[in-house]
Design a protein around this motif. Structure first.
Motif, PDB file in Angstrom:
ATOM      1  N   UNK A  25       3.388 -19.730 -14.381  1.00 49.71           N
ATOM      2  CA  UNK A  25       2.530 -17.934 -13.812  1.00 49.71           C
ATOM      3  C   UNK A  25       1.652 -19.334 -12.370  1.00 49.71           C
ATOM      4  N   UNK A  26       1.983 -20.129 -12.036  1.00 50.32           N
ATOM      5  CA  UNK A  26       1.309 -20.786 -10.831  1.00 50.32           C
ATOM      6  C   UNK A  26       2.596 -20.653 -10.583  1.00 50.32           C
ATOM      7  N   UNK A  27       3.562 -21.367 -10.340  1.00 50.68           N
ATOM      8  CA  UNK A  27       4.397 -21.651 -10.201  1.00 50.68           C
ATOM      9  C   UNK A  27       4.798 -20.161  -9.274  1.00 50.68           C
ATOM     10  N   UNK A  28       4.715 -18.892  -9.809  1.00 53.52           N
ATOM     11  CA  UNK A  28       5.598 -18.044  -9.589  1.00 53.52           C
ATOM     12  C   UNK A  28       4.308 -17.390  -8.500  1.00 53.52           C
ATOM     13  N   UNK A  29       3.403 -17.637  -9.220  1.00 55.46           N
ATOM     14  CA  UNK A  29       2.378 -17.453  -7.863  1.00 55.46           C
ATOM     15  C   UNK A  29       2.145 -18.045  -6.006  1.00 55.46           C
ATOM     16  N   UNK A  31       5.654 -19.357  -5.111  1.00 57.70           N
ATOM     17  CA  UNK A  31       6.608 -18.636  -5.016  1.00 57.70           C
ATOM     18  C   UNK A  31       6.731 -17.266  -4.150  1.00 57.70           C
ATOM     19  N   UNK A  32       5.684 -16.237  -4.594  1.00 59.46           N
ATOM     20  CA  UNK A  32       5.239 -14.779  -4.250  1.00 59.46           C
ATOM     21  C   UNK A  32       4.499 -14.631  -2.829  1.00 59.46           C
ATOM     22  N   UNK A  33       3.494 -15.980  -3.312  1.00 54.75           N
ATOM     23  CA  UNK A  33       2.801 -15.763  -1.966  1.00 54.75           C
ATOM     24  C   UNK A  33       2.964 -16.650  -0.634  1.00 54.75           C
ATOM     25  N   UNK A  34       4.224 -17.003  -0.859  1.00 55.98           N
ATOM     26  CA  UNK A  34       4.762 -17.931   0.461  1.00 55.98           C
ATOM     27  C   UNK A  34       6.143 -17.221   1.149  1.00 55.98           C
ATOM     28  N   UNK A  35       6.216 -16.412   0.296  1.00 56.87           N
ATOM     29  CA  UNK A  35       7.693 -15.259   0.453  1.00 56.87           C
ATOM     30  C   UNK A  35       7.045 -14.781   2.106  1.00 56.87           C
ATOM     31  N   UNK A  36       7.926 -14.843   3.281  1.00 57.83           N
ATOM     32  CA  UNK A  36       7.497 -14.426   4.349  1.00 57.83           C
ATOM     33  C   UNK A  36       7.806 -12.894   4.551  1.00 57.83           C
ATOM     34  N   UNK A  37       8.298 -12.412   5.825  1.00 57.08           N
ATOM     35  CA  UNK A  37       7.926 -10.928   6.426  1.00 57.08           C
ATOM     36  C   UNK A  37       9.880 -10.458   6.505  1.00 57.08           C
ATOM     37  N   UNK A  38       9.434  -8.901   5.453  1.00 54.78           N
ATOM     38  CA  UNK A  38      10.809  -8.647   5.143  1.00 54.78           C
ATOM     39  C   UNK A  38      10.692  -7.056   5.623  1.00 54.78           C
ATOM     40  N   UNK A  39      12.029  -6.055   5.862  1.00 58.15           N
ATOM     41  CA  UNK A  39      11.935  -5.037   6.230  1.00 58.15           C
ATOM     42  C   UNK A  39      10.945  -3.971   4.914  1.00 58.15           C
ATOM     43  N   UNK A  40      10.491  -3.128   5.545  1.00 57.10           N
ATOM     44  CA  UNK A  40      10.778  -1.800   4.460  1.00 57.10           C
ATOM     45  C   UNK A  40      11.583  -1.349   3.676  1.00 57.10           C
ATOM     46  N   UNK A  41      11.546  -1.067   2.258  1.00 60.92           N
ATOM     47  CA  UNK A  41      10.640  -1.073   1.476  1.00 60.92           C
ATOM     48  C   UNK A  41      10.361  -2.441   0.840  1.00 60.92           C
ATOM     49  N   UNK A  42      11.146  -3.589   0.816  1.00 57.20           N
ATOM     50  CA  UNK A  42      10.838  -4.886   0.444  1.00 57.20           C
ATOM     51  C   UNK A  42       9.970  -5.122   0.605  1.00 57.20           C
ATOM     52  N   UNK A  44       7.161  -3.979   1.386  1.00 52.43           N
ATOM     53  CA  UNK A  44       6.172  -3.655   1.397  1.00 52.43           C
ATOM     54  C   UNK A  44       5.227  -3.871  -0.021  1.00 52.43           C
ATOM     55  N   UNK A  45       6.630  -4.432  -0.653  1.00 59.08           N
ATOM     56  CA  UNK A  45       6.516  -4.979  -2.202  1.00 59.08           C
ATOM     57  C   UNK A  45       6.022  -6.475  -2.628  1.00 59.08           C
ATOM     58  N   UNK A  46       6.741  -6.888  -1.364  1.00 55.70           N
ATOM     59  CA  UNK A  46       6.493  -8.727  -1.050  1.00 55.70           C
ATOM     60  C   UNK A  46       4.436  -8.325  -0.862  1.00 55.70           C
ATOM     61  N   UNK A  47       4.188  -7.632   0.156  1.00 47.08           N
ATOM     62  CA  UNK A  47       2.646  -7.434   0.535  1.00 47.08           C
ATOM     63  C   UNK A  47       2.205  -7.569  -0.575  1.00 47.08           C
ATOM     64  N   UNK A  48       2.471  -6.615  -2.001  1.00 47.02           N
ATOM     65  CA  UNK A  48       1.815  -5.840  -2.710  1.00 47.02           C
ATOM     66  C   UNK A  48       1.571  -7.200  -4.030  1.00 47.02           C
ATOM     67  N   UNK A  49       2.713  -7.705  -4.021  1.00 47.02           N
ATOM     68  CA  UNK A  49       3.008  -8.796  -4.930  1.00 47.02           C
ATOM     69  C   UNK A  49       1.659  -9.747  -4.587  1.00 47.02           C
ATOM     70  N   UNK A  50       2.110 -10.321  -3.571  1.00 49.63           N
ATOM     71  CA  UNK A  50       1.447 -11.078  -3.197  1.00 49.63           C
ATOM     72  C   UNK A  50      -0.659 -10.970  -2.678  1.00 49.63           C
TER      73      UNK A  50
END
Length: 79
Positions: A25-29, A31-42, A44-50
């Motif tokens: 889980x820590x590796x997944x966490x 990975x998600x937190x380090x994702x950059x900016x993406x266009x909508x709707x993806x 939004x989902x990246x920010x929610x996951x982070x």
């Protein structure tokens, strides 16, 4: 702006490995937190996951938390 197709492919891989127990889980966490900016709707989902992974830090990981983790990863894939 990063490639949505790369994001979706990576999220599918991370989801599958985490579901199978081949990724912590820590590796997944991280990975998600380090994702950059993406266009909508993806994006939004990246920010929610982070936000989820920043807030939900538990060890050991209860099944309920892992299920929400997997749901957040699936949301990134589906946009």
């Amino acid at each position: 702006m990063n490639s949505v197709s790369d994001l979706v492919a990576s999220a599918k891989t991370v989801h599958a490995r985490y579901l199978a127990g081949r990724m912590e889980r820590e590796t997944v966490r991280e990975w998600v937190i380090r994702l950059g900016a993406y266009p909508k709707p993806h994006g939004d989902r990246v920010r929610e996951a982070a936000e989820w992974f920043r807030a939900a830090q538990t060890d050991p990981v209860p099944l309920e938390v892992k299920l929400v983790d997997l749901d957040r990863l699936s949301a990134i894939v589906s946009g």
